[in-house]
Design a protein around this motif. Structure first.
Motif, PDB file in Angstrom:
ATOM      1  N   LYS A 122       0.858  -1.183   0.000  1.00 59.95           N
ATOM      2  CA  LYS A 122       0.000   0.000   0.000  1.00 59.95           C
ATOM      3  C   LYS A 122       0.898   1.238   0.000  1.00 59.95           C
ATOM      4  CE  LYS A 122      -3.992  -2.070   2.096  1.00 59.95           C
ATOM      5  NZ  LYS A 122      -5.022  -2.059   1.098  1.00 59.95           N
ATOM      6  N   PHE A 124       0.713   5.429   1.089  1.00 60.20           N
ATOM      7  CA  PHE A 124      -0.061   6.465   1.780  1.00 60.20           C
ATOM      8  C   PHE A 124      -0.583   7.484   0.771  1.00 60.20           C
ATOM      9  CE2 PHE A 124      -0.282  10.734   3.551  1.00 60.20           C
ATOM     10  CZ  PHE A 124      -1.156  10.541   4.605  1.00 60.20           C
ATOM     11  N   GLN A 125      -1.846   7.908   0.959  1.00 60.77           N
ATOM     12  CA  GLN A 125      -2.427   8.929   0.091  1.00 60.77           C
ATOM     13  C   GLN A 125      -2.758  10.203   0.852  1.00 60.77           C
ATOM     14  OE1 GLN A 125      -5.609   7.193  -2.406  1.00 60.77           O
ATOM     15  NE2 GLN A 125      -4.055   7.528  -3.971  1.00 60.77           N
ATOM     16  N   TYR A 159      -4.896   4.818   2.341  1.00 60.97           N
ATOM     17  CA  TYR A 159      -3.888   4.222   1.466  1.00 60.97           C
ATOM     18  C   TYR A 159      -4.510   3.786   0.149  1.00 60.97           C
ATOM     19  CZ  TYR A 159      -1.173   3.844   5.755  1.00 60.97           C
ATOM     20  OH  TYR A 159      -0.499   4.129   6.914  1.00 60.97           O
TER      21      TYR A 159
END
Length: 182
Positions: A122, A124-125, A159
């Motif tokens: 994944k 991070f967003q 994520y």
């Protein structure tokens, strides 16, 4: 011993009662002029603020210290320990700190640093919250801050999934990338 009868008179000092709300005193009563030690109680989800009294003649050595002393006046004394509320920090996929110390609750107005966890496969967003009074300094940064509101704060690190790929065009290559990235 004297040759004749002696008159002996006992003199007594008055004892005055001490009442402490949200704390304890090292004695329950004392004579005027005695030094009395008081200690604030530990109360869940609260942090000691200061000592207060309406009794004339009471001065605390340190009104902001959770443990302090005062000199007993010639009267009954009532003292109270006052507290500030601590509010919960409910964090998903990360940690919250104040001055590099991990926390799960904080005083309103505290600066909270949040750090997103590293999660396999994944990326991070952003940070998200359902708490109206939480605004992130930079919601797109895996490490950011917010000011603690006078309520619980719910924050979540969001994520995106990494997708496995393989390229075959004379050269074989594989790896992981975000969906939609060419």
């Amino acid at each position: 011993m004297p040759a004749g009868a002696a008159d002996i008179t006992a003199e007594y000092n008055d004892l005055y009662e001490i009442t402490v709300t949200n704390g304890t005193a090292d004695v329950s009563e004392a004579i005027a002029g005695a030094t009395v030690t008081i200690t604030a109680s530990t109360i869940a989800h609260k942090v000691f603020k200061n000592w207060t009294t309406t009794t004339a003649g009471v001065t605390f050595a340190d009104a902001n210290g959770a443990s302090t002393t005062f000199t007993m006046p010639a009267s009954t004394v009532s003292i109270e320990a006052e507290y500030n509320d601590l509010y919960a920090i409910n964090i998903t996929n990360g940690t919250a700190t104040i001055d590099s110390e991990e926390v799960t609750e904080a005083l309103a107005g505290s600066t909270i640093t949040v750090v997103a966890n590293d999660i396999e496969d994944k990326v991070f967003q952003s940070w998200a919250t359902s708490t109206a009074d939480v605004t992130f300094a930079d919601a797109a940064s895996a490490t950011t801050t917010f000011t603690m509101p006078a309520s619980s704060a719910d924050v979540t690190a969001v994520y995106a999934d990494l997708i496995a790929y393989t390229i075959i065009d004379g050269i074989t290559s594989s790896g992981k990338a975000l969906a939609g990235i060419v």
